[in-house]
Design a protein around this motif. Sequence first.
Motif, mmCIF file in Angstrom:
data_model
loop_
_atom_site.group_PDB
_atom_site.id
_atom_site.type_symbol
_atom_site.label_atom_id
_atom_site.label_comp_id
_atom_site.label_asym_id
_atom_site.label_seq_id
_atom_site.Cartn_x
_atom_site.Cartn_y
_atom_site.Cartn_z
ATOM 1 N N MET A 292 -16.784 -19.110 -10.141
ATOM 2 C CA MET A 292 -16.836 -17.951 -10.418
ATOM 3 C C MET A 292 -15.663 -17.900 -10.860
ATOM 4 O O MET A 292 -14.359 -17.855 -10.581
ATOM 5 N N GLN A 293 -15.637 -16.073 -11.966
ATOM 6 C CA GLN A 293 -14.418 -15.819 -12.766
ATOM 7 C C GLN A 293 -14.333 -14.967 -11.990
ATOM 8 O O GLN A 293 -15.261 -14.113 -11.606
ATOM 9 N N ILE A 294 -12.999 -14.205 -11.703
ATOM 10 C CA ILE A 294 -12.294 -13.448 -10.807
ATOM 11 C C ILE A 294 -12.417 -12.806 -11.919
ATOM 12 O O ILE A 294 -11.290 -12.683 -13.180
ATOM 13 N N PRO A 295 -12.415 -12.233 -11.316
ATOM 14 C CA PRO A 295 -12.521 -10.227 -11.820
ATOM 15 C C PRO A 295 -11.219 -9.310 -12.117
ATOM 16 O O PRO A 295 -10.746 -9.523 -11.116
ATOM 17 N N GLN A 296 -10.999 -8.919 -12.809
ATOM 18 C CA GLN A 296 -9.546 -7.704 -13.237
ATOM 19 C C GLN A 296 -10.092 -6.394 -12.155
ATOM 20 O O GLN A 296 -10.937 -5.514 -12.449
ATOM 21 N N PRO A 297 -9.134 -6.800 -11.183
ATOM 22 C CA PRO A 297 -9.355 -5.067 -10.462
ATOM 23 C C PRO A 297 -9.091 -4.034 -11.004
ATOM 24 O O PRO A 297 -8.168 -4.003 -11.795
ATOM 25 N N GLU A 298 -9.403 -2.944 -10.524
ATOM 26 C CA GLU A 298 -8.825 -1.585 -10.880
ATOM 27 C C GLU A 298 -7.513 -1.883 -10.037
ATOM 28 O O GLU A 298 -7.505 -1.770 -8.995
ATOM 29 N N THR A 299 -7.126 -0.583 -10.488
ATOM 30 C CA THR A 299 -5.293 -0.251 -9.177
ATOM 31 C C THR A 299 -4.742 1.093 -9.704
ATOM 32 O O THR A 299 -5.046 1.962 -10.283
ATOM 33 N N LEU A 300 -4.319 1.728 -8.346
ATOM 34 C CA LEU A 300 -3.881 3.066 -8.141
ATOM 35 C C LEU A 300 -3.027 2.648 -7.371
ATOM 36 O O LEU A 300 -2.957 2.181 -5.944
ATOM 37 N N TYR A 301 -2.451 3.619 -7.456
ATOM 38 C CA TYR A 301 -0.641 3.761 -6.657
ATOM 39 C C TYR A 301 -0.434 4.967 -5.693
ATOM 40 O O TYR A 301 -0.982 6.369 -6.268
ATOM 41 N N PHE A 302 -0.297 4.984 -4.863
ATOM 42 C CA PHE A 302 -0.016 6.401 -4.058
ATOM 43 C C PHE A 302 1.450 6.250 -3.283
ATOM 44 O O PHE A 302 1.579 5.620 -2.432
ATOM 45 N N ASP A 303 2.034 7.267 -3.782
ATOM 46 C CA ASP A 303 2.681 7.749 -2.870
ATOM 47 C C ASP A 303 3.370 8.113 -1.430
ATOM 48 O O ASP A 303 2.314 8.407 -1.374
ATOM 49 N N SER A 304 4.435 7.773 -0.595
ATOM 50 C CA SER A 304 3.931 8.588 0.598
ATOM 51 C C SER A 304 3.664 9.964 0.096
ATOM 52 O O SER A 304 3.801 11.034 -0.215
ATOM 53 N N ASP A 305 2.643 10.079 1.365
ATOM 54 C CA ASP A 305 2.370 11.950 1.959
ATOM 55 C C ASP A 305 3.459 12.508 3.151
ATOM 56 O O ASP A 305 2.613 11.683 4.419
ATOM 57 N N GLU A 306 4.687 12.905 2.802
ATOM 58 C CA GLU A 306 5.516 13.028 3.533
ATOM 59 C C GLU A 306 5.220 14.704 4.328
ATOM 60 O O GLU A 306 5.060 14.464 6.716
ATOM 61 N N THR A 307 4.027 15.032 4.283
ATOM 62 C CA THR A 307 3.868 16.214 4.473
ATOM 63 C C THR A 307 3.140 16.009 5.970
ATOM 64 O O THR A 307 2.911 16.233 6.908
ATOM 65 N N ASN A 308 1.970 14.762 5.591
ATOM 66 C CA ASN A 308 0.795 14.218 6.833
ATOM 67 C C ASN A 308 0.804 13.323 7.476
ATOM 68 O O ASN A 308 0.535 12.843 7.980
ATOM 69 N N GLY A 309 2.178 12.911 7.473
ATOM 70 C CA GLY A 309 2.448 11.233 7.608
ATOM 71 C C GLY A 309 1.796 10.078 7.004
ATOM 72 O O GLY A 309 2.143 9.324 7.940
ATOM 73 N N GLY B 47 -21.293 -4.396 -3.106
ATOM 74 C CA GLY B 47 -20.899 -5.802 -4.213
ATOM 75 C C GLY B 47 -19.218 -5.698 -4.077
ATOM 76 O O GLY B 47 -18.794 -5.945 -5.058
ATOM 77 N N ASP B 48 -18.975 -3.804 -3.977
ATOM 78 C CA ASP B 48 -17.098 -3.769 -4.260
ATOM 79 C C ASP B 48 -16.282 -4.332 -3.405
ATOM 80 O O ASP B 48 -17.281 -4.391 -2.053
ATOM 81 N N VAL B 49 -15.026 -5.078 -3.734
ATOM 82 C CA VAL B 49 -14.373 -5.054 -2.645
ATOM 83 C C VAL B 49 -13.424 -4.043 -2.774
ATOM 84 O O VAL B 49 -12.694 -4.351 -4.327
ATOM 85 N N LEU B 50 -13.007 -3.270 -1.738
ATOM 86 C CA LEU B 50 -11.294 -2.696 -1.850
ATOM 87 C C LEU B 50 -10.264 -3.551 -0.935
ATOM 88 O O LEU B 50 -10.535 -4.272 -0.305
ATOM 89 N N VAL B 51 -8.479 -3.214 -1.773
ATOM 90 C CA VAL B 51 -8.242 -4.135 -0.829
ATOM 91 C C VAL B 51 -6.872 -3.111 -0.865
ATOM 92 O O VAL B 51 -6.549 -3.080 -1.775
ATOM 93 N N LEU B 52 -6.943 -3.152 0.490
ATOM 94 C CA LEU B 52 -5.517 -1.403 0.925
ATOM 95 C C LEU B 52 -4.375 -2.587 1.474
ATOM 96 O O LEU B 52 -4.370 -3.594 2.192
ATOM 97 N N PRO B 53 -3.153 -2.224 0.501
ATOM 98 C CA PRO B 53 -2.360 -2.755 1.172
ATOM 99 C C PRO B 53 -1.744 -2.136 2.215
ATOM 100 O O PRO B 53 -2.191 -0.426 2.272
ATOM 101 N N ALA B 54 -1.033 -2.322 3.887
ATOM 102 C CA ALA B 54 -0.655 -1.618 4.757
ATOM 103 C C ALA B 54 -0.323 -0.366 4.657
ATOM 104 O O ALA B 54 0.784 -0.366 3.398
ATOM 105 N N GLY B 55 -0.395 0.688 5.235
ATOM 106 C CA GLY B 55 0.098 2.125 5.049
ATOM 107 C C GLY B 55 -1.055 2.982 4.297
ATOM 108 O O GLY B 55 -0.655 4.073 4.077
#
Length: 169
Positions: free
Chosen positions: A1-18, A100-108
């Motif tokens: 099986m060929q490993i698909p390239q993921p879409e990537t999203l970046y999120f800065d810290s949300d200090e207002t909401n912790g 069929g989708d996979v979401l990989v969430l880094p800690a935090g």
Amino acid sequence: MQIPQPETLYFDSDETNGFPNSPLPVMIYRQVLDISEAEKRAEAFEAMFKRHGWPPAWRYHLYDFDHFHSTAHEALGIFRGQARARLGGPNGQELMLYAGDVLVLPAGVGHASVQADNDFCMVGAYPPGQEPEIERGDPAQLAAAQSRVAAVVLPENAPVGGSLAGLWG
């Protein structure tokens, strides 16, 4: 099986909401499994996650409140239904998740279900030794949460296969 390239999203810290979020990207792998029967799709996600060092832990829906895990990275394999999810906390970004989708969430990284099919369900998995705590965001505890996130060990492999070094290295 060929490993698909993921879409990537970046999120800065949300200090207002912790919400600490992460300097590491969220990865969305679209249509990893093309299996029509939900039960077989769930079993295939569990086998794939286990094979790549992310033991499956549960089958469940996505909570409808913003939360994060400061002590574990998380893989979510959608095996039934679809949902509109919010990532990054209360002020984050919405996206659709499909069977069929996979979401990989880094800690935090904050995540919540905004709207979902009644039968929406996922397989959840974590790297060995990582136990998720459900945290809802507290600005007074943000620094402590950021410290815990920074201490979470990076797994060697992505839950769908392949090295994480190029994506999270």
